[in-house]
Design a protein around this motif. Structure first.
Motif, PDB file in Angstrom:
ATOM      1  N   GLU A 165       0.836  -1.205   0.000  1.00 38.80           N
ATOM      2  CA  GLU A 165       0.000   0.000   0.000  1.00 38.80           C
ATOM      3  C   GLU A 165       0.870   1.254   0.000  1.00 38.80           C
ATOM      4  O   GLU A 165       0.572   2.227  -0.698  1.00 38.80           O
ATOM      5  N   LEU A 166       1.938   1.227   0.778  1.00 41.30           N
ATOM      6  CA  LEU A 166       2.853   2.360   0.830  1.00 41.30           C
ATOM      7  C   LEU A 166       3.475   2.609  -0.543  1.00 41.30           C
ATOM      8  O   LEU A 166       3.486   3.740  -1.027  1.00 41.30           O
ATOM      9  N   ASP A 167       3.978   1.545  -1.186  1.00 45.05           N
ATOM     10  CA  ASP A 167       4.585   1.689  -2.507  1.00 45.05           C
ATOM     11  C   ASP A 167       3.602   2.277  -3.506  1.00 45.05           C
ATOM     12  O   ASP A 167       3.961   3.159  -4.295  1.00 45.05           O
ATOM     13  N   GLU A 168       2.357   1.803  -3.473  1.00 46.70           N
ATOM     14  CA  GLU A 168       1.332   2.309  -4.396  1.00 46.70           C
ATOM     15  C   GLU A 168       1.071   3.791  -4.149  1.00 46.70           C
ATOM     16  O   GLU A 168       0.944   4.580  -5.081  1.00 46.70           O
ATOM     17  N   HIS A 169       0.991   4.184  -2.878  1.00 51.77           N
ATOM     18  CA  HIS A 169       0.750   5.584  -2.536  1.00 51.77           C
ATOM     19  C   HIS A 169       1.898   6.466  -3.006  1.00 51.77           C
ATOM     20  O   HIS A 169       1.681   7.510  -3.624  1.00 51.77           O
ATOM     21  N   VAL A 170       3.121   6.062  -2.710  1.00 47.44           N
ATOM     22  CA  VAL A 170       4.282   6.882  -3.052  1.00 47.44           C
ATOM     23  C   VAL A 170       4.375   7.079  -4.564  1.00 47.44           C
ATOM     24  O   VAL A 170       4.650   8.180  -5.037  1.00 47.44           O
ATOM     25  N   GLU A 171       4.082   6.034  -5.312  1.00 46.82           N
ATOM     26  CA  GLU A 171       4.129   6.155  -6.772  1.00 46.82           C
ATOM     27  C   GLU A 171       2.997   7.043  -7.284  1.00 46.82           C
ATOM     28  O   GLU A 171       3.225   7.932  -8.101  1.00 46.82           O
ATOM     29  N   ALA A 172       1.782   6.837  -6.774  1.00 46.32           N
ATOM     30  CA  ALA A 172       0.628   7.595  -7.260  1.00 46.32           C
ATOM     31  C   ALA A 172       0.667   9.057  -6.809  1.00 46.32           C
ATOM     32  O   ALA A 172       0.442   9.968  -7.603  1.00 46.32           O
ATOM     33  N   ALA A 173       0.949   9.284  -5.543  1.00 52.68           N
ATOM     34  CA  ALA A 173       0.861  10.638  -4.999  1.00 52.68           C
ATOM     35  C   ALA A 173       2.139  11.453  -5.168  1.00 52.68           C
ATOM     36  O   ALA A 173       2.087  12.672  -5.275  1.00 52.68           O
ATOM     37  N   GLY A 214       4.890  10.300  -7.333  1.00 53.36           N
ATOM     38  CA  GLY A 214       5.563  10.032  -8.596  1.00 53.36           C
ATOM     39  C   GLY A 214       6.909   9.331  -8.447  1.00 53.36           C
ATOM     40  O   GLY A 214       7.755   9.429  -9.320  1.00 53.36           O
ATOM     41  N   ILE A 215       7.095   8.627  -7.342  1.00 56.49           N
ATOM     42  CA  ILE A 215       8.359   7.947  -7.081  1.00 56.49           C
ATOM     43  C   ILE A 215       8.105   6.446  -7.073  1.00 56.49           C
ATOM     44  O   ILE A 215       7.349   5.941  -6.247  1.00 56.49           O
ATOM     45  N   THR A 216       8.742   5.733  -7.984  1.00 63.06           N
ATOM     46  CA  THR A 216       8.552   4.287  -8.043  1.00 63.06           C
ATOM     47  C   THR A 216       9.397   3.597  -6.983  1.00 63.06           C
ATOM     48  O   THR A 216      10.391   4.161  -6.504  1.00 63.06           O
ATOM     49  N   PRO A 217       9.018   2.381  -6.594  1.00 60.61           N
ATOM     50  CA  PRO A 217       9.833   1.636  -5.627  1.00 60.61           C
ATOM     51  C   PRO A 217      11.275   1.475  -6.112  1.00 60.61           C
ATOM     52  O   PRO A 217      12.207   1.505  -5.311  1.00 60.61           O
TER      53      PRO A 217
END
Length: 53
Positions: free
Chosen positions: A26-34, A36-39
């Motif tokens: 969930e954290l990875d999805e949020h960081v990418e969506a909100a 713009g930083i991919t894992p």
């Protein structure tokens, strides 16, 4: 920038915004969506920090 695990909040938080998530996925999805930083980008930055870059 980084991920922290907060035992008081029972989850993963992202230092940039302080939001807390129940799972790393969930954290990875949020960081990418909100943010713009991919894992993969976070992983590269963390590798650079550990080498003192």
């Amino acid at each position: 920038m980084g991920i922290t695990v907060d035992p008081d909040k029972s989850g993963y938080s992202f230092e940039n915004c302080g939001d807390v998530f129940e799972s790393k996925i969930e954290l990875d999805e949020h960081v990418e969506a909100a943010h713009g930083i991919t894992p993969e980008e976070r992983s590269r930055e963390k590798d650079g920090e550990s080498r003192g870059e």
